[in-house]
Design a protein around this motif. Sequence first.
Motif, short mmCIF file in Angstrom:
data_model
loop_
_atom_site.label_atom_id
_atom_site.label_comp_id
_atom_site.label_asym_id
_atom_site.label_seq_id
_atom_site.Cartn_x
_atom_site.Cartn_y
_atom_site.Cartn_z
N ALA A 297 0.82 -1.21 0.00
CA ALA A 297 0.00 0.00 0.00
C ALA A 297 0.86 1.26 0.00
CB ALA A 297 -0.93 -0.01 1.22
N GLU A 298 2.00 1.21 0.68
CA GLU A 298 2.87 2.39 0.77
C GLU A 298 3.71 2.60 -0.48
OE1 GLU A 298 5.00 2.95 4.45
OE2 GLU A 298 3.54 1.75 5.54
N VAL A 299 4.18 1.50 -1.10
CA VAL A 299 5.05 1.67 -2.28
C VAL A 299 4.26 1.67 -3.58
CG1 VAL A 299 6.98 0.59 -1.08
CG2 VAL A 299 5.57 -0.80 -2.64
N GLY A 300 3.01 1.18 -3.53
CA GLY A 300 2.22 1.08 -4.76
C GLY A 300 2.16 2.36 -5.57
N PRO A 301 1.87 3.51 -4.95
CA PRO A 301 1.79 4.74 -5.72
C PRO A 301 3.12 5.18 -6.34
CG PRO A 301 0.65 4.96 -3.60
CD PRO A 301 1.43 3.69 -3.55
N ARG A 302 4.21 4.58 -5.92
CA ARG A 302 5.53 5.00 -6.42
C ARG A 302 6.04 4.12 -7.56
NH1 ARG A 302 8.42 6.60 -0.66
NH2 ARG A 302 6.49 6.70 0.54
N LEU A 303 5.35 3.01 -7.83
CA LEU A 303 5.87 2.04 -8.78
C LEU A 303 6.02 2.64 -10.18
CD1 LEU A 303 3.92 -1.19 -7.73
CD2 LEU A 303 6.27 -0.56 -7.18
N GLU A 304 5.02 3.38 -10.63
CA GLU A 304 5.09 3.94 -11.98
C GLU A 304 6.28 4.87 -12.11
OE1 GLU A 304 2.34 6.38 -15.23
OE2 GLU A 304 1.51 5.81 -13.27
N GLY A 305 6.51 5.71 -11.11
CA GLY A 305 7.65 6.62 -11.16
C GLY A 305 8.98 5.92 -11.16
N LEU A 306 9.02 4.71 -10.59
CA LEU A 306 10.25 3.92 -10.56
C LEU A 306 10.39 3.01 -11.79
CD1 LEU A 306 10.18 2.94 -6.78
CD2 LEU A 306 11.85 4.47 -7.88
N GLY A 307 9.37 3.03 -12.65
CA GLY A 307 9.41 2.19 -13.84
C GLY A 307 9.22 0.72 -13.55
N LEU A 308 8.48 0.42 -12.47
CA LEU A 308 8.28 -0.97 -12.05
C LEU A 308 6.84 -1.41 -12.27
CD1 LEU A 308 10.15 -1.40 -8.64
CD2 LEU A 308 10.60 -2.65 -10.75
N PRO A 309 6.60 -2.44 -13.08
CA PRO A 309 5.26 -3.03 -13.13
C PRO A 309 4.92 -3.67 -11.78
CG PRO A 309 6.64 -3.78 -14.95
CD PRO A 309 7.54 -3.09 -13.99
N ARG A 310 3.66 -3.66 -11.42
CA ARG A 310 3.27 -4.25 -10.15
C ARG A 310 3.64 -5.73 -10.08
NH1 ARG A 310 0.28 -1.89 -6.28
NH2 ARG A 310 -0.61 -3.23 -4.65
N ALA A 311 3.60 -6.39 -11.25
CA ALA A 311 3.92 -7.83 -11.27
C ALA A 311 5.36 -8.13 -10.91
CB ALA A 311 3.60 -8.40 -12.65
N ALA A 312 6.25 -7.13 -11.00
CA ALA A 312 7.64 -7.34 -10.60
C ALA A 312 7.80 -7.39 -9.10
CB ALA A 312 8.52 -6.23 -11.18
N VAL A 313 6.83 -6.81 -8.38
CA VAL A 313 6.94 -6.68 -6.94
C VAL A 313 5.99 -7.62 -6.20
CG1 VAL A 313 6.79 -5.05 -5.02
CG2 VAL A 313 7.61 -4.26 -7.25
N GLU A 314 4.74 -7.62 -6.62
CA GLU A 314 3.70 -8.35 -5.91
C GLU A 314 3.33 -9.64 -6.64
OE1 GLU A 314 -0.96 -7.73 -4.45
OE2 GLU A 314 0.02 -6.25 -5.75
N ARG A 315 3.09 -10.69 -5.89
CA ARG A 315 2.53 -11.90 -6.46
C ARG A 315 1.07 -11.65 -6.79
NH1 ARG A 315 4.80 -16.71 -2.48
NH2 ARG A 315 7.03 -16.23 -2.70
N LEU A 316 0.73 -11.79 -8.03
CA LEU A 316 -0.64 -11.49 -8.46
C LEU A 316 -1.53 -12.71 -8.39
CD1 LEU A 316 0.17 -9.15 -11.48
CD2 LEU A 316 -0.25 -8.56 -9.08
N ARG A 317 -0.98 -13.90 -8.13
CA ARG A 317 -1.79 -15.11 -7.99
C ARG A 317 -1.42 -15.79 -6.68
NH1 ARG A 317 -4.47 -17.35 -12.24
NH2 ARG A 317 -4.23 -19.40 -11.36
#
Length: 317
Positions: A297-317
């Motif tokens: 929740a804290e890093v989510g809003p920063r992912l786009e600025g860091l060039g990171l897709p959410r799938a690189a950080v969070e397990r989506l399944r």
Amino acid sequence: MIVRAGIDEAGLGPLLGPLTVGLVSFQVPAASTNLWEALSEVVAASHDRDRIVVCDSKRLFSQDKGVAPLERSLFPFLGVERGTSLAALLEVLSVPGREELSRYPWYQSPPLTEVRLPLAADPEEIADLTARLATSMRSARVSFAGARARASEGYGYDAGSREFDGRFGWLSWLVSGLLSETASAHPGADLRVFAGKQGMRVQYETALRRAFPGAFLWVRDEQPHRSDYEIAREGAPVRIAFVRDGEDAFFEIALASLVAKYLREVLMSRFRAWWVEKAPDVAETAGYGLDGKRFLAEVGPRLEGLGLPRAAVERLR
């Protein structure tokens, strides 16, 4: 030749970081060899200041203690010496797809070739324990036959979970690969494999047929506490048991749990260090449960600025 092997996983449940699976194997003088007893001069199953502790990784490791206890217990078996790089450890463990790690920024700087081990344990104590272990194994007519591991995170974890119908299916695929490699490494040996049970599963026939396609497989018994199988092959059969709480009953599973846990934690240390640099105001996480959700929740809003897709950080399944 008689070979006893153990398999266990770490990181099946968290939201962040790799799922890791470890395997260890030993050549032993008898199929019934209990390695805690055979190596008791230098190995213990619980806390001991003077001996190598081999037990369930959950009892040996905590975030407060850090990785030092894992390194002290594991490195004498793996032969890891002062200054060994993390990249070299991945080679020792035959971790496939090592180049895939470069897709994640936390493994890029510093490169894994420059991350030196041990991270926390005393190298001189490890060297002393390594020498004592070698002497004890010679006396017991036991030899370490190697360790292997798998690590899956981010994109690879999600792709595997989609292909194999969830995390347990993906874990079974990773385990089947390790089983196949180990059987190939010991052709004709009387191979006994002990693996930690995967959750509440009772049936493992599908995973075993992936590991040994075309081989005759005998389901000897399937119970909630233990499932036993036998695979026919030239020479001696492969016998495999999946055991609930096996880390407490089998030395081989306990040591495999240390391989899996150390690999996860040393990779997570790179993840945490990268986020400390990029988001120093966000508290570190081990990736589990509510704290993992808090971190996302804290890093989510920063992912786009860091060039990171959410799938690189969070397990989506």
